[in-house]
Enzyme design. Structure first.
Site, PDB file in Angstrom:
ATOM      1  N   CYS A 118      78.183  54.978   0.523  1.00  0.00           N
ATOM      2  CA  CYS A 118      79.227  54.307  -0.280  1.00  0.00           C
ATOM      3  C   CYS A 118      80.366  53.744   0.564  1.00  0.00           C
ATOM      4  CB  CYS A 118      79.758  55.261  -1.333  1.00  0.00           C
ATOM      5  SG  CYS A 118      78.450  55.957  -2.357  1.00  0.00           S
ATOM      6  N   HIS A 263      86.567  53.117  -3.483  1.00  0.00           N
ATOM      7  CA  HIS A 263      85.201  53.395  -3.921  1.00  0.00           C
ATOM      8  C   HIS A 263      85.296  54.073  -5.287  1.00  0.00           C
ATOM      9  CE1 HIS A 263      81.200  54.751  -4.295  1.00  0.00           C
ATOM     10  NE2 HIS A 263      81.440  56.010  -3.978  1.00  0.00           N
ATOM     11  N   ASN A 293      79.248  54.464 -10.649  1.00  0.00           N
ATOM     12  CA  ASN A 293      79.259  54.449  -9.186  1.00  0.00           C
ATOM     13  C   ASN A 293      78.092  53.577  -8.698  1.00  0.00           C
ATOM     14  OD1 ASN A 293      78.999  54.961  -6.460  1.00  0.00           O
ATOM     15  ND2 ASN A 293      79.194  57.188  -6.649  1.00  0.00           N
TER      16      ASN A 293
HETATM   17  O1  UT7 Z   1      79.583  58.094  -4.171  1.00  0.00           O
HETATM   18  C1  UT7 Z   1      78.926  59.283  -3.921  1.00  0.00           C
HETATM   19  C2  UT7 Z   1      79.883  60.369  -3.895  1.00  0.00           C
HETATM   20  N1  UT7 Z   1      79.714  61.244  -5.027  1.00  0.00           N
HETATM   21  C3  UT7 Z   1      80.788  61.755  -5.613  1.00  0.00           C
HETATM   22  O2  UT7 Z   1      81.898  61.440  -5.302  1.00  0.00           O
HETATM   23  C4  UT7 Z   1      80.591  62.806  -6.677  1.00  0.00           C
HETATM   24  C5  UT7 Z   1      81.563  63.924  -6.450  1.00  0.00           C
HETATM   25  N2  UT7 Z   1      81.415  64.992  -7.438  1.00  0.00           N
HETATM   26  C6  UT7 Z   1      81.782  64.813  -8.735  1.00  0.00           C
HETATM   27  O3  UT7 Z   1      82.245  63.759  -9.106  1.00  0.00           O
HETATM   28  C7  UT7 Z   1      81.652  65.981  -9.668  1.00  0.00           C
HETATM   29  O4  UT7 Z   1      81.354  67.141  -8.930  1.00  0.00           O
HETATM   30  C8  UT7 Z   1      80.581  65.783 -10.765  1.00  0.00           C
HETATM   31  C9  UT7 Z   1      81.021  64.705 -11.728  1.00  0.00           C
HETATM   32  C10 UT7 Z   1      79.245  65.400 -10.131  1.00  0.00           C
HETATM   33  C11 UT7 Z   1      80.381  67.054 -11.556  1.00  0.00           C
HETATM   34  O5  UT7 Z   1      81.615  67.462 -12.164  1.00  0.00           O
HETATM   35  P1  UT7 Z   1      82.017  68.999 -12.195  1.00  0.00           P
HETATM   36  O6  UT7 Z   1      83.279  69.113 -12.961  1.00  0.00           O
HETATM   37  O7  UT7 Z   1      82.005  69.492 -10.761  1.00  0.00           O
HETATM   38  O8  UT7 Z   1      80.882  69.625 -13.050  1.00  0.00           O
HETATM   39  P2  UT7 Z   1      79.850  70.777 -12.645  1.00  0.00           P
HETATM   40  O9  UT7 Z   1      78.767  70.216 -11.781  1.00  0.00           O
HETATM   41  O10 UT7 Z   1      80.610  71.965 -12.122  1.00  0.00           O
HETATM   42  O11 UT7 Z   1      79.236  71.138 -14.047  1.00  0.00           O
HETATM   43  C12 UT7 Z   1      80.062  71.740 -15.079  1.00  0.00           C
HETATM   44  C13 UT7 Z   1      79.205  71.953 -16.306  1.00  0.00           C
HETATM   45  C14 UT7 Z   1      77.911  72.671 -16.010  1.00  0.00           C
HETATM   46  O12 UT7 Z   1      77.621  73.504 -17.108  1.00  0.00           O
HETATM   47  P3  UT7 Z   1      77.934  75.084 -17.070  1.00  0.00           P
HETATM   48  O13 UT7 Z   1      77.129  75.606 -15.911  1.00  0.00           O
HETATM   49  O14 UT7 Z   1      79.407  75.193 -16.839  1.00  0.00           O
HETATM   50  O15 UT7 Z   1      77.474  75.562 -18.398  1.00  0.00           O
HETATM   51  C15 UT7 Z   1      76.882  71.586 -15.951  1.00  0.00           C
HETATM   52  O16 UT7 Z   1      75.606  72.024 -16.286  1.00  0.00           O
HETATM   53  O17 UT7 Z   1      78.832  70.689 -16.852  1.00  0.00           O
HETATM   54  C16 UT7 Z   1      77.414  70.637 -17.007  1.00  0.00           C
HETATM   55  N3  UT7 Z   1      76.981  69.270 -16.809  1.00  0.00           N
HETATM   56  C17 UT7 Z   1      76.855  68.399 -17.822  1.00  0.00           C
HETATM   57  N4  UT7 Z   1      77.066  68.506 -19.124  1.00  0.00           N
HETATM   58  C18 UT7 Z   1      76.862  67.411 -19.889  1.00  0.00           C
HETATM   59  C19 UT7 Z   1      76.649  68.650 -15.645  1.00  0.00           C
HETATM   60  N5  UT7 Z   1      76.311  67.365 -15.879  1.00  0.00           N
HETATM   61  C20 UT7 Z   1      76.436  67.196 -17.220  1.00  0.00           C
HETATM   62  C21 UT7 Z   1      76.235  66.084 -18.058  1.00  0.00           C
HETATM   63  N6  UT7 Z   1      76.467  66.244 -19.388  1.00  0.00           N
HETATM   64  N7  UT7 Z   1      75.829  64.872 -17.600  1.00  0.00           N
END
Ligand code: UT7
Length: 336
Positions: A118, A263, A293
């Site tokens: 990216c 980005h 993204n």
């Molecule tokens: O350009 C490439 C660079 N990439 C990035 O910059 C991405 C950087 N990371 C992020 O933006 C974030 O870490 C994410 C958006 C990917 C994830 O956000 P988060 O707040 O860290 O969520 P998480 O992975 O900790 O998940 C929290 C909860 C989980 O459920 P439990 O275990 O708390 O019950 C996930 O299973 O959200 C759940 N979850 C979803 N729920 C509904 C994960 N994805 C989804 C979804 N819909 N799409």
């Protein structure tokens, strides 16, 4: 001699997929995606559309801005084609840049791709700038990706984040001053990397480290893996450090910068960085709500939209900043 962006363009595929559309086929909601990322929809390439197709359209848009009605004639003035991409049409080669060069009918130009995920558009600009400083005159620099074709659609934690797009810029070495009063163009660039974080964001299969083997049953196509939390933490630090380092190196403050073109990975990364740095989120030009993204394309697409918005005037100082797989980070200061 200045390295100025003379024109910009972008392209997104016709098919728009909203969060609600995704929620019909997977366990997610519009509310979760918006509140965790700021994304509302994304555009997805058609079955027969590859990265070079998007890159070509973005290039045409930029060339059309440079020379209305004469895009293909203007293409003949290009000396170098550089494409930042993480999702090339073909594994290894030919490069997307060569395919675009051929479709535009450009003769006598070097063409190659840059792999910096990216951060790739800023890396590509810097690669082109170095070549222009070595005697070439005009470069076509593109950031293009079709990540939706290398996304694991069974992993809701990553698949909702990505979209497809391409953005392009025409970079030229001009007679304008690059220092002092009236300076123009790219005035400072930071490129950085931390390969120790490679495993946090990668396409693990298919390369020479882990090739597909004869007779092997392939259970899913090549897809990207991301440790979201680790990348998030890296991103907020890389983002804030790059902004601070650009300001400090140039001896300026945020008040001198009209807009930051970041980005577009996650709205929360921008909010966290703005809070740490103590300035308003309004400093950032954001379009993540529409496109999600799009990796190498986020910065040039946003740059083009901002440049065409009417708010960006000649002489304005803007900043780009990005981060991504590698891990990489990059940013630059541009006097428009
Ligand atoms: O350009 C490439 C660079 N990439 C990035 O910059 C991405 C950087 N990371 C992020 O933006 C974030 O870490 C994410 C958006 C990917 C994830 O956000 P988060 O707040 O860290 O969520 P998480 O992975 O900790 O998940 C929290 C909860 C989980 O459920 P439990 O275990 O708390 O019950 C996930 O299973 O959200 C759940 N979850 C979803 N729920 C509904 C994960 N994805 C989804 C979804 N819909 N799409």
């Amino acid at each position: 001699m200045a390295l100025e962006i003379l024109a910009t363009g972008h392209y997104v595929p016709a098919r728009r997929v909203t969060n609600d559309d995704l929620a019909k086929t997977m366990d997610t909601t519009d509310e979760w995606i918006r509140s965790h990322t700021g994304i509302g929809s994304r555009h997805m390439a058609a079955e027969d559309e590859a990265t070079s197709d998007l890159a070509y359209e973005a290039a045409i848009a930029a060339l059309e801005q440079l020379a209305p009605g004469k895009a293909l004639e203007a293409a003949q003035t290009i000396d170098i084609v550089v494409v930042g991409t993480s999702s090339p049409d073909y594994y290894g080669f030919p490069s997307v840049a060569c395919i675009v060069q051929d479709r535009l009918g450009i003769k006598n130009a070097g063409a190659f791709d840059v792999i910096a995920a990216c951060s790739g558009f800023v890396y590509s600009l810097e690669a082109a700038a170095g070549m222009l400083n070595q005697g070439r005159k005009r470069a076509l620099v593109i950031g293009a990706d079709v990540l939706t074709k290398i996304t694991d659609w069974t992993d809701r934690g990553t698949c909702v984040l990505f979209g497809d797009a391409a953005g392009a810029a025409i970079l030229e070495k001009t007679d304008a001053p690059s220092t002092g009063a009236g300076r123009r163009g790219i005035i400072r660039t930071i490129l950085g990397s931390d390969g120790s974080g490679a495993k946090e964001l990668m396409c693990e299969r298919g390369g020479t480290r882990n090739p597909f083997k004869k007779g092997e049953t392939i259970e899913k196509p090549i897809t990207l893996y991301m440790n979201g939390r680790a990348v998030y933490n890296f991103a907020v630090k890389a983002f804030t450090d790059t902004i601070e380092n650009l300001l400090e190196a140039e001896g300026i403050t945020m008040a001198d910068v009209k807009k930051i073109i970041p980005h577009q990975a996650n709205m929360r990364i921008i909010q966290a960085a703005a809070k740490r740095l103590g300035f308003s989120e309004d400093k950032f030009f954001m379009n993540i709500e529409k496109y999600a993204n799009t990796s190498n394309a986020t910065i040039p697409v946003a740059l083009d939209e901002y440049a065409r918005s009417g708010d960006l005037e000649r002489g304005d100082l803007i900043m780009t900043v990005g981060f991504g797989g590698g891990l990489t980070y990059a940013g630059n200061l541009i006097v428009w």
